[in-house]
Design a protein around this motif. Sequence first.
Motif, PDB file in Angstrom:
ATOM      1  N   ASN A  26     -33.036  92.768 -70.835  1.00 24.89           N
ATOM      2  CA  ASN A  26     -31.629  92.553 -71.192  1.00 24.89           C
ATOM      3  C   ASN A  26     -30.696  93.341 -70.282  1.00 24.89           C
ATOM      4  O   ASN A  26     -29.537  92.971 -70.104  1.00 24.89           O
ATOM      5  N   GLY A  27     -31.201  94.428 -69.767  1.00 23.10           N
ATOM      6  CA  GLY A  27     -30.398  95.235 -68.867  1.00 23.10           C
ATOM      7  C   GLY A  27     -31.269  96.287 -68.236  1.00 23.10           C
ATOM      8  O   GLY A  27     -32.374  96.572 -68.726  1.00 23.10           O
ATOM      9  N   ASP A  32     -37.292  93.516 -72.708  1.00 20.26           N
ATOM     10  CA  ASP A  32     -37.242  94.948 -72.405  1.00 20.26           C
ATOM     11  C   ASP A  32     -35.809  95.375 -72.150  1.00 20.26           C
ATOM     12  O   ASP A  32     -34.945  94.558 -71.846  1.00 20.26           O
ATOM     13  N   GLU A  33     -35.607  96.679 -72.232  1.00 17.09           N
ATOM     14  CA  GLU A  33     -34.308  97.243 -71.845  1.00 17.09           C
ATOM     15  C   GLU A  33     -34.569  98.495 -71.054  1.00 17.09           C
ATOM     16  O   GLU A  33     -35.612  99.102 -71.171  1.00 17.09           O
ATOM     17  N   LEU A  65     -35.931  84.268 -81.553  1.00 24.27           N
ATOM     18  CA  LEU A  65     -35.575  85.541 -80.914  1.00 24.27           C
ATOM     19  C   LEU A  65     -36.784  86.109 -80.187  1.00 24.27           C
ATOM     20  O   LEU A  65     -37.834  86.350 -80.786  1.00 24.27           O
ATOM     21  N   ARG A 105     -25.270  96.769 -78.036  1.00 25.12           N
ATOM     22  CA  ARG A 105     -26.414  97.683 -78.113  1.00 25.12           C
ATOM     23  C   ARG A 105     -27.031  97.899 -76.741  1.00 25.12           C
ATOM     24  O   ARG A 105     -27.334  99.023 -76.340  1.00 25.12           O
ATOM     25  N   THR A 106     -27.235  96.796 -76.011  1.00 24.87           N
ATOM     26  CA  THR A 106     -27.837  96.911 -74.682  1.00 24.87           C
ATOM     27  C   THR A 106     -26.969  97.771 -73.762  1.00 24.87           C
ATOM     28  O   THR A 106     -27.483  98.626 -73.028  1.00 24.87           O
ATOM     29  N   VAL A 130     -25.724  92.767 -80.274  1.00 20.81           N
ATOM     30  CA  VAL A 130     -26.905  93.162 -79.501  1.00 20.81           C
ATOM     31  C   VAL A 130     -26.560  93.348 -78.014  1.00 20.81           C
ATOM     32  O   VAL A 130     -27.207  94.141 -77.325  1.00 20.81           O
ATOM     33  N   HIS A 144     -27.325 101.329 -74.718  1.00 16.45           N
ATOM     34  CA  HIS A 144     -28.656 101.783 -74.299  1.00 16.45           C
ATOM     35  C   HIS A 144     -28.639 102.120 -72.800  1.00 16.45           C
ATOM     36  O   HIS A 144     -29.111 103.182 -72.385  1.00 16.45           O
ATOM     37  N   GLU A 145     -28.050 101.233 -72.010  1.00 14.55           N
ATOM     38  CA  GLU A 145     -28.027 101.457 -70.555  1.00 14.55           C
ATOM     39  C   GLU A 145     -27.083 102.603 -70.190  1.00 14.55           C
ATOM     40  O   GLU A 145     -27.354 103.363 -69.259  1.00 14.55           O
ATOM     41  N   LEU A 170     -39.579  86.076 -83.304  1.00 10.05           N
ATOM     42  CA  LEU A 170     -39.002  85.767 -84.613  1.00 10.05           C
ATOM     43  C   LEU A 170     -38.412  84.364 -84.575  1.00 10.05           C
ATOM     44  O   LEU A 170     -37.663  84.017 -83.664  1.00 10.05           O
ATOM     45  N   ARG A 181     -27.325  85.650 -77.203  1.00 10.46           N
ATOM     46  CA  ARG A 181     -27.300  86.967 -77.829  1.00 10.46           C
ATOM     47  C   ARG A 181     -25.951  87.206 -78.508  1.00 10.46           C
ATOM     48  O   ARG A 181     -24.913  86.790 -77.995  1.00 10.46           O
ATOM     49  N   GLN A 197     -33.719  92.795 -86.908  1.00 14.59           N
ATOM     50  CA  GLN A 197     -33.641  92.147 -85.596  1.00 14.59           C
ATOM     51  C   GLN A 197     -33.235  90.691 -85.777  1.00 14.59           C
ATOM     52  O   GLN A 197     -32.376  90.171 -85.071  1.00 14.59           O
TER      53      GLN A 197
END
Lengths: 517, 143
Positions: free
Chosen positions: A337-338, B142-143, B138, A367-368, A364, A371-372, B58, A360, A505
């Motif tokens: 995602n990133g 990874d992130e 879904l 969130r990404t 979320v 996170h990054e 999911l 997405r 999720q």
Amino acid sequence: MRLLFFMIAANFMITSCINEEPDIPLDEFSKNKETVLVKNWFNDNKTTLRLPMGGTNFRTESQELILPFFEKEPDWNKFHHYYFPDGREVFEINLDNDEFYIPSSSEDENTLKNGAIQNIMFVKDPLEECFDPLIVRYFPDDASSARDFNDLYYLAIDEKWSGWIDLFSYDEHHLIGFRIDQGTKVSSRTLSQESQLGSESSSSAKMVYECTETITDWYQITTVAGSSSSLEYLDTTFSKECEWVDMGGGPTGDGVVGGGGGSSPSGPNPYIPPVIPAPKLIIEIDLTVAKHPRVNCIVGKLQMSDFVQGIASFVKTGDLTRNSVIKLGSLGINGPNGHTKMKSGGIIEITINRDNLDKRSDLVIARTILHELTHAEIYAALKANGETALDGDFGKNFDKFINVFYGSDDFNLGGDQHHRYMAENLMGKMSEALMNIHNYQFPQDYQSLNDLVKRNGDYPNGVTVEFYKNIFWSGFKDTFAFAQMEEIKTNFPISSPYEKFARDQYTSTLLTKTCGN
Amino acid sequence: MWQLIVFIQIWFLLQLPTPDYVVLIINDCKLAKYVSRGESPERFFITLDYKDERKLILVGHDYLDQTDMPSTMSMSFAEIQQRDPLYTSDLKTFEAWANQVAYRKDEKKIFILLSKDYCSGNRFITNQQFTLYEVNVLLQHDE
């Protein structure tokens, strides 16, 4: 000088850390648990927060500046919540008083118009349920440094702000002032009735400690209905501003002034004001983001977050003051995602995958990005010898997660050091930040989520920070912490943590409103 | 002229509308876990925890708002087979899930046949009707 320190120390010995069990109404508590806690503590203790001799005099034999006391009236709806680099929790709340002090006559009313701000900071004691109150006043140089309350606080001095930040005790003893030029702390000042120049100097082989003196007149200004009505001269002070001048290399000790002090009721240590770290990440918003309405909208909302402001400030495309960049890039439909990496030249590059954005939710994607951003701040902290608003004990905590900590690769814990550290040290802060962002910046989305989780019985009283933790877990799947969480089993009908992770999720995919629409 | 008319008719015959959906049969009978989110109307999600590069997948039939309620349809197993369905057991990589299900370029909707229906043996009963559920999928990146 000793008398000054003694008085300040005595002040905090007497006034701080008075244990009181706050009586918090349940419904109010649930609205904003933390500020209600501070408010109740303040209301219970405000009569004891002054020196016994604190009166109308603003000058004592110690030569320190003590301005007239006025009862503080915090506006509890305007607050910032953050952490000092040493881990102490801080609530900075705007003062709603008509009284205000300004440090010169030349700008008087203009100073207020230019965005001078006075706040009260409650620094939470790390061990007890009590706080150290400090008054902080921001005096911008001119209109270009005018900021709203939301845009300026102690750990969020943007790179364009110039002016003075002065700290006072609750009963208006001046403690220390910091000179900020373009977001960088360049010197500090203490105020005295008499000239101090020449009384103290120091030098070393490579550094010279240079001092200059400034004379400042102090005035009290009282506003009525938003406009200034009276200006009263209080006193004249002399301030000695000193800075280390590098004459030939060597470390400057930048970024560490005081710190680690706090007020302890058990000892006569002088109170040392906390450090002022400038935001380390100056993130350029790349054109790919600026031209993507939805992601640009999400990034804009993230910038309102205290958590984000504590670690980063954002600049427009092409601003060369940046040390980081956030952009959209094609990482593949099967890609992450990133990701965040340190590029040659020291620029930290955050890339958000544009290939799966449409599938997405805003939550979320936010969130990404959080996170990054945290990855980027970890890179920046490593460059800055561990100094970061994320964690007061960053070096020690981060070093625990080098691979050898877990023995060998047989543990099958392929996650990197960043993820292990984040999963075990930052999940709480990150989740709380994401929840606040969702609540305040995406209110419609947040309300829809609340309706859904109540309807499904997942969170009968409304969504909690646990939901946002479960949202973050997906980025930490290869960590020991995740493996431990996954191992916890429960008996039907009680859902296991892993089942709740999967459930939340899935729930996050149902949020369909897009930012800006 | 008559050749042109015949050509156009043949061309139209060849351009019969293809369905705007894909049927996915959840045939990982032991792996698939059904989690109910409500019974009327039926709302649920299914976890497929592969423990390999596919990770946790999911698949859900739920909605945030009544207006977003996903659809359902009824079909016999013979009719489902005529739709050239996908089987989860054939999707052995993350890439396969991404390209054939989650991020299809043709953006076709995904309807699933539940594992409890497929694995029950009901599919061998003549003209047994099954409910197919529109789902969203879904994948864990990874992130």
